[in-house]
Design a protein around this motif. Structure first.
Motif, PDB file in Angstrom:
ATOM      1  N   PHE A   1       0.838  -1.198   0.000  1.00 19.91           N
ATOM      2  CA  PHE A   1       0.000   0.000   0.000  1.00 19.91           C
ATOM      3  C   PHE A   1       0.872   1.246   0.000  1.00 19.91           C
ATOM      4  CE2 PHE A   1       0.600  -0.988   4.512  1.00 19.91           C
ATOM      5  CZ  PHE A   1       0.905   0.245   5.070  1.00 19.91           C
ATOM      6  N   SER A   2       0.366   2.293  -0.659  1.00 21.97           N
ATOM      7  CA  SER A   2       1.050   3.579  -0.713  1.00 21.97           C
ATOM      8  C   SER A   2       0.164   4.651  -0.109  1.00 21.97           C
ATOM      9  CB  SER A   2       1.395   3.945  -2.154  1.00 21.97           C
ATOM     10  OG  SER A   2       1.959   5.246  -2.218  1.00 21.97           O
ATOM     11  N   THR A   3       0.761   5.516   0.715  1.00 22.98           N
ATOM     12  CA  THR A   3      -0.005   6.522   1.449  1.00 22.98           C
ATOM     13  C   THR A   3      -0.052   7.875   0.734  1.00 22.98           C
ATOM     14  OG1 THR A   3       1.988   7.060   2.722  1.00 22.98           O
ATOM     15  CG2 THR A   3       0.460   5.449   3.674  1.00 22.98           C
ATOM     16  N   GLY A   4       0.433   7.951  -0.489  1.00 19.92           N
ATOM     17  CA  GLY A   4       0.425   9.222  -1.197  1.00 19.92           C
ATOM     18  C   GLY A   4      -0.973   9.701  -1.549  1.00 19.92           C
ATOM     19  N   MET A   5      -1.246  10.978  -1.311  1.00 16.93           N
ATOM     20  CA  MET A   5      -2.543  11.562  -1.666  1.00 16.93           C
ATOM     21  C   MET A   5      -2.577  11.969  -3.134  1.00 16.93           C
ATOM     22  SD  MET A   5      -3.228  13.892   1.725  1.00 16.93           S
ATOM     23  CE  MET A   5      -4.807  14.490   1.131  1.00 16.93           C
ATOM     24  N   THR A   6      -1.408  12.325  -3.658  1.00 16.92           N
ATOM     25  CA  THR A   6      -1.270  12.684  -5.074  1.00 16.92           C
ATOM     26  C   THR A   6      -0.057  11.940  -5.621  1.00 16.92           C
ATOM     27  OG1 THR A   6       0.114  14.599  -4.540  1.00 16.92           O
ATOM     28  CG2 THR A   6      -2.265  14.969  -4.708  1.00 16.92           C
ATOM     29  N   GLY A   7       0.279  12.219  -6.882  1.00 15.94           N
ATOM     30  CA  GLY A   7       1.472  11.602  -7.449  1.00 15.94           C
ATOM     31  C   GLY A   7       1.266  10.216  -8.000  1.00 15.94           C
ATOM     32  N   TYR A   8       0.025   9.861  -8.327  1.00 15.37           N
ATOM     33  CA  TYR A   8      -0.219   8.505  -8.830  1.00 15.37           C
ATOM     34  C   TYR A   8       0.413   8.274 -10.201  1.00 15.37           C
ATOM     35  CZ  TYR A   8      -4.055  11.100 -11.020  1.00 15.37           C
ATOM     36  OH  TYR A   8      -4.790  12.033 -11.711  1.00 15.37           O
ATOM     37  N   GLU A   9       0.625   9.338 -10.980  1.00 12.13           N
ATOM     38  CA  GLU A   9       1.301   9.177 -12.279  1.00 12.13           C
ATOM     39  C   GLU A   9       2.737   8.706 -12.081  1.00 12.13           C
ATOM     40  OE1 GLU A   9      -0.285  12.635 -15.118  1.00 12.13           O
ATOM     41  OE2 GLU A   9       0.306  13.310 -13.136  1.00 12.13           O
ATOM     42  N   GLU A  10       3.449   9.376 -11.164  1.00  8.47           N
ATOM     43  CA  GLU A  10       4.821   8.983 -10.860  1.00  8.47           C
ATOM     44  C   GLU A  10       4.869   7.603 -10.231  1.00  8.47           C
ATOM     45  OE1 GLU A  10       4.650  13.531 -10.508  1.00  8.47           O
ATOM     46  OE2 GLU A  10       3.373  11.829 -10.037  1.00  8.47           O
ATOM     47  N   LEU A  11       3.900   7.331  -9.373  1.00 15.52           N
ATOM     48  CA  LEU A  11       3.847   6.014  -8.722  1.00 15.52           C
ATOM     49  C   LEU A  11       3.659   4.901  -9.745  1.00 15.52           C
ATOM     50  CD1 LEU A  11       1.889   5.067  -5.530  1.00 15.52           C
ATOM     51  CD2 LEU A  11       1.488   3.797  -7.633  1.00 15.52           C
ATOM     52  N   LEU A  12       2.731   5.089 -10.653  1.00 14.29           N
ATOM     53  CA  LEU A  12       2.452   4.054 -11.651  1.00 14.29           C
ATOM     54  C   LEU A  12       3.679   3.728 -12.494  1.00 14.29           C
ATOM     55  CD1 LEU A  12      -1.087   5.190 -12.872  1.00 14.29           C
ATOM     56  CD2 LEU A  12      -0.564   2.996 -11.797  1.00 14.29           C
ATOM     57  N   THR A  13       4.545   4.714 -12.701  1.00 21.53           N
ATOM     58  CA  THR A  13       5.692   4.520 -13.590  1.00 21.53           C
ATOM     59  C   THR A  13       7.010   4.396 -12.832  1.00 21.53           C
ATOM     60  OG1 THR A  13       5.735   6.927 -13.908  1.00 21.53           O
ATOM     61  CG2 THR A  13       4.624   5.596 -15.585  1.00 21.53           C
ATOM     62  N   ASP A  14       6.942   4.217 -11.520  1.00 21.04           N
ATOM     63  CA  ASP A  14       8.149   3.975 -10.721  1.00 21.04           C
ATOM     64  C   ASP A  14       8.545   2.509 -10.868  1.00 21.04           C
ATOM     65  OD1 ASP A  14      10.103   3.564  -8.832  1.00 21.04           O
ATOM     66  OD2 ASP A  14       9.037   4.546  -7.195  1.00 21.04           O
ATOM     67  N   PRO A  15       9.704   2.198 -11.459  1.00 22.47           N
ATOM     68  CA  PRO A  15      10.103   0.801 -11.641  1.00 22.47           C
ATOM     69  C   PRO A  15      10.255   0.024 -10.336  1.00 22.47           C
ATOM     70  CG  PRO A  15      11.403   2.237 -13.053  1.00 22.47           C
ATOM     71  CD  PRO A  15      10.645   3.130 -12.121  1.00 22.47           C
ATOM     72  N   SER A  16      10.403   0.718  -9.206  1.00 22.53           N
ATOM     73  CA  SER A  16      10.547   0.018  -7.926  1.00 22.53           C
ATOM     74  C   SER A  16       9.297  -0.777  -7.547  1.00 22.53           C
ATOM     75  CB  SER A  16      10.884   1.011  -6.809  1.00 22.53           C
ATOM     76  OG  SER A  16      12.163   1.566  -7.006  1.00 22.53           O
ATOM     77  N   PHE A  17       8.170  -0.500  -8.224  1.00 26.06           N
ATOM     78  CA  PHE A  17       6.943  -1.258  -7.960  1.00 26.06           C
ATOM     79  C   PHE A  17       6.817  -2.491  -8.851  1.00 26.06           C
ATOM     80  CE2 PHE A  17       5.088   2.740  -6.100  1.00 26.06           C
ATOM     81  CZ  PHE A  17       4.808   2.196  -4.851  1.00 26.06           C
ATOM     82  N   ALA A  18       7.840  -2.820  -9.624  1.00 24.43           N
ATOM     83  CA  ALA A  18       7.768  -4.002 -10.495  1.00 24.43           C
ATOM     84  C   ALA A  18       7.459  -5.250  -9.676  1.00 24.43           C
ATOM     85  CB  ALA A  18       9.082  -4.184 -11.244  1.00 24.43           C
ATOM     86  N   GLY A  19       6.513  -6.038 -10.171  1.00 24.37           N
ATOM     87  CA  GLY A  19       6.139  -7.277  -9.493  1.00 24.37           C
ATOM     88  C   GLY A  19       5.119  -7.105  -8.389  1.00 24.37           C
ATOM     89  N   GLN A  20       4.628  -5.874  -8.185  1.00 26.55           N
ATOM     90  CA  GLN A  20       3.733  -5.618  -7.064  1.00 26.55           C
ATOM     91  C   GLN A  20       2.354  -5.127  -7.509  1.00 26.55           C
ATOM     92  OE1 GLN A  20       6.208  -2.875  -4.782  1.00 26.55           O
ATOM     93  NE2 GLN A  20       6.913  -4.550  -3.496  1.00 26.55           N
ATOM     94  N   ILE A  21       1.358  -5.431  -6.691  1.00 30.37           N
ATOM     95  CA  ILE A  21       0.015  -4.869  -6.818  1.00 30.37           C
ATOM     96  C   ILE A  21      -0.067  -3.746  -5.798  1.00 30.37           C
ATOM     97  CG2 ILE A  21      -2.444  -5.290  -6.457  1.00 30.37           C
ATOM     98  CD1 ILE A  21      -1.956  -8.188  -7.378  1.00 30.37           C
ATOM     99  N   VAL A  22      -0.313  -2.523  -6.257  1.00 25.96           N
ATOM    100  CA  VAL A  22      -0.246  -1.349  -5.384  1.00 25.96           C
ATOM    101  C   VAL A  22      -1.648  -0.894  -4.990  1.00 25.96           C
ATOM    102  CG1 VAL A  22       0.608   0.994  -5.115  1.00 25.96           C
ATOM    103  CG2 VAL A  22       1.902  -0.651  -6.496  1.00 25.96           C
ATOM    104  N   THR A  23      -1.849  -0.758  -3.693  1.00 28.70           N
ATOM    105  CA  THR A  23      -3.105  -0.252  -3.131  1.00 28.70           C
ATOM    106  C   THR A  23      -2.921   1.199  -2.719  1.00 28.70           C
ATOM    107  OG1 THR A  23      -3.612  -2.440  -2.230  1.00 28.70           O
ATOM    108  CG2 THR A  23      -4.806  -0.561  -1.295  1.00 28.70           C
ATOM    109  N   MET A  24      -3.804   2.074  -3.159  1.00 24.80           N
ATOM    110  CA  MET A  24      -3.757   3.479  -2.776  1.00 24.80           C
ATOM    111  C   MET A  24      -4.646   3.696  -1.561  1.00 24.80           C
ATOM    112  SD  MET A  24      -1.672   4.600  -5.039  1.00 24.80           S
ATOM    113  CE  MET A  24      -1.750   6.370  -4.732  1.00 24.80           C
ATOM    114  N   THR A  25      -4.077   4.263  -0.489  1.00 26.49           N
ATOM    115  CA  THR A  25      -4.879   4.492   0.712  1.00 26.49           C
ATOM    116  C   THR A  25      -5.791   5.707   0.562  1.00 26.49           C
ATOM    117  OG1 THR A  25      -3.134   5.829   1.744  1.00 26.49           O
ATOM    118  CG2 THR A  25      -3.113   3.466   2.174  1.00 26.49           C
ATOM    119  N   TYR A  26      -5.391   6.684  -0.272  1.00 24.33           N
ATOM    120  CA  TYR A  26      -6.261   7.838  -0.484  1.00 24.33           C
ATOM    121  C   TYR A  26      -7.476   7.389  -1.294  1.00 24.33           C
ATOM    122  CZ  TYR A  26      -7.644  12.665  -1.246  1.00 24.33           C
ATOM    123  OH  TYR A  26      -8.339  13.846  -1.251  1.00 24.33           O
TER     124      TYR A  26
END
Length: 357
Positions: A30-55
């Motif tokens: 899970f990621s606690t960011g309120m904004t920045g989902y564009e950068e999050l979606l394209t961050d290679p560090s999330f490779a292999g993961q399913i990301v949950t947005m808390t906002y």
């Protein structure tokens, strides 16, 4: 179309599929960011993961292709409480549903992300499946899908294939790309640095052959212990060039020096993590994205930053050699700009070529 998120512990969350409709398996974080989902979606560090947005509302300013942190999403899936179908921003080029369709990423909305986050905090990161045929999957089929998940090669999948140069009049940095964000490159460029960007598995001999003033090891996905070749390469560079690192680079450097890393219960993902500079006592709010942290520091290495929330080590420096690295993201993409001064500190370490305190 109805969909389900099935967790490794058997808990299921119902929702509605969006993006590219396919079945996907990944490590749920899970990621606690309120904004920045564009950068999050394209961050290679999330490779292999399913990301949950808390906002609870994601996508309200849409997608614009100027804010991408790589050539496209590397994550396995995206979980939101509610996606915005009618974004409103003058830079918007498409909505989040269209962007995920375009990049073949499965999403699920309508999930109780608060409950899901509490499960991950209590029980730790676990595997998950996003599927539109949850009722048709047997327990054995689900177990086999979890077993099929293998994130050991994510750095190889995210690094560049060929080296390239970025002109500059300042310090020459050999930039080892383990799955870098473009924000890091952008901040070095803005300081006039000349960069030779190299694939992750470049040998020490090839790195030294470009005759850099320093070697920088970037962020990247996965477990640092899955890439012993890179650890060995960095080990061969110790004492030959100043070493700098961010996130995965921080972990690789610590392992190369003889330290250790460990997996966290649920990681740090978001733009609101407070870290304390142990030299000045000042606290900075930082952007972070990692599942592993350094521990068991070698004798000649000391912590430079700690996390205020959980006391994990957020940065290290060598007591004698010009080696300095941090766990958080000073380029703040996305996140606060508190730690941008670290690029200047990196350059000071290179300039001195000795004590990096």
């Amino acid at each position: 179309m109805k969909a389900e998120l099935i967790l490794e512990n058997g808990v299921r969350f119902k929702g509605k599929a969006f993006g590219y409709i396919k079945e996907t398996v990944g490590e749920v974080v899970f990621s606690t960011g309120m904004t920045g989902y564009e950068e999050l979606l394209t961050d290679p560090s999330f490779a292999g993961q399913i990301v949950t947005m808390t906002y609870p509302l994601i996508g309200n300013y849409g997608i614009n292709l100027d804010d991408m942190e790589s050539d496209g999403p590397k994550l396995k899936g995206f979980v939101v409480r509610e996606k915005c179908d009618y974004p409103n921003n003058w830079r918007c080029e498409m909505d989040i549903d269209a962007y995920l369709k375009q990049n073949k990423i499965m999403g699920i909305e309508g999930v109780d992300t608060r409950a899901l986050t509490k499960i991950l905090r209590d029980h730790g990161t676990m595997k998950g499946i996003i599927t539109t045929r949850g009722k048709d999957l047997s327990e054995n089929q689900i177990a086999l899908k979890f077993e099929s998940l293998n994130n050991k090669n994510v750095i190889r999948e995210c690094t560049i294939k060929e080296k390239y140069e970025i002109a500059g009049s300042g310090k020459h940095i050999a930039y080892l790309d383990l799955g870098t964000k473009t924000g890091l490159i952008r901040d070095f460029k803005s300081r006039g640095c000349r960069l030779t960007v190299l694939p992750a598995f470049t040998s020490a001999e090839e790195i030294l052959a470009v005759n850099p003033d320093a070697v920088f090891i970037s962020n990247g996905p996965g477990d640092p212990k899955d890439v012993p070749e890179i650890i060995e390469t960095v080990k061969q560079l110790i004492g030959k060039k100043p070493l700098l690192g961010v996130c995965m680079g921080n972990q690789i450097i610590n392992l190369a020096l003889g330290g250790n890393t460990t997996k966290m219960k649920f990681g740090h993902h978001g733009g609101n993590h407070p870290v304390k500079d142990l030299k000045t006592g000042r606290v900075y709010i930082t952007s972070q994205n990692h599942e592993y942290v350094v521990c068991d520091l070698p004798e000649d290495v000391e912590a430079s930053f700690i996390n205020i929330n959980d006391n994990t080590i957020e940065g290290i420096r060598h007591k004698k050699l010009p080696i300095f690295s941090v766990q958080f993201h000073p380029e703040a993409s996305p996140g606060p700009l508190d730690a941008a001064f670290l690029f200047d500190r990196f350059l000071e370490v290179i300039e001195r070529g000795g004590d990096n305190a």
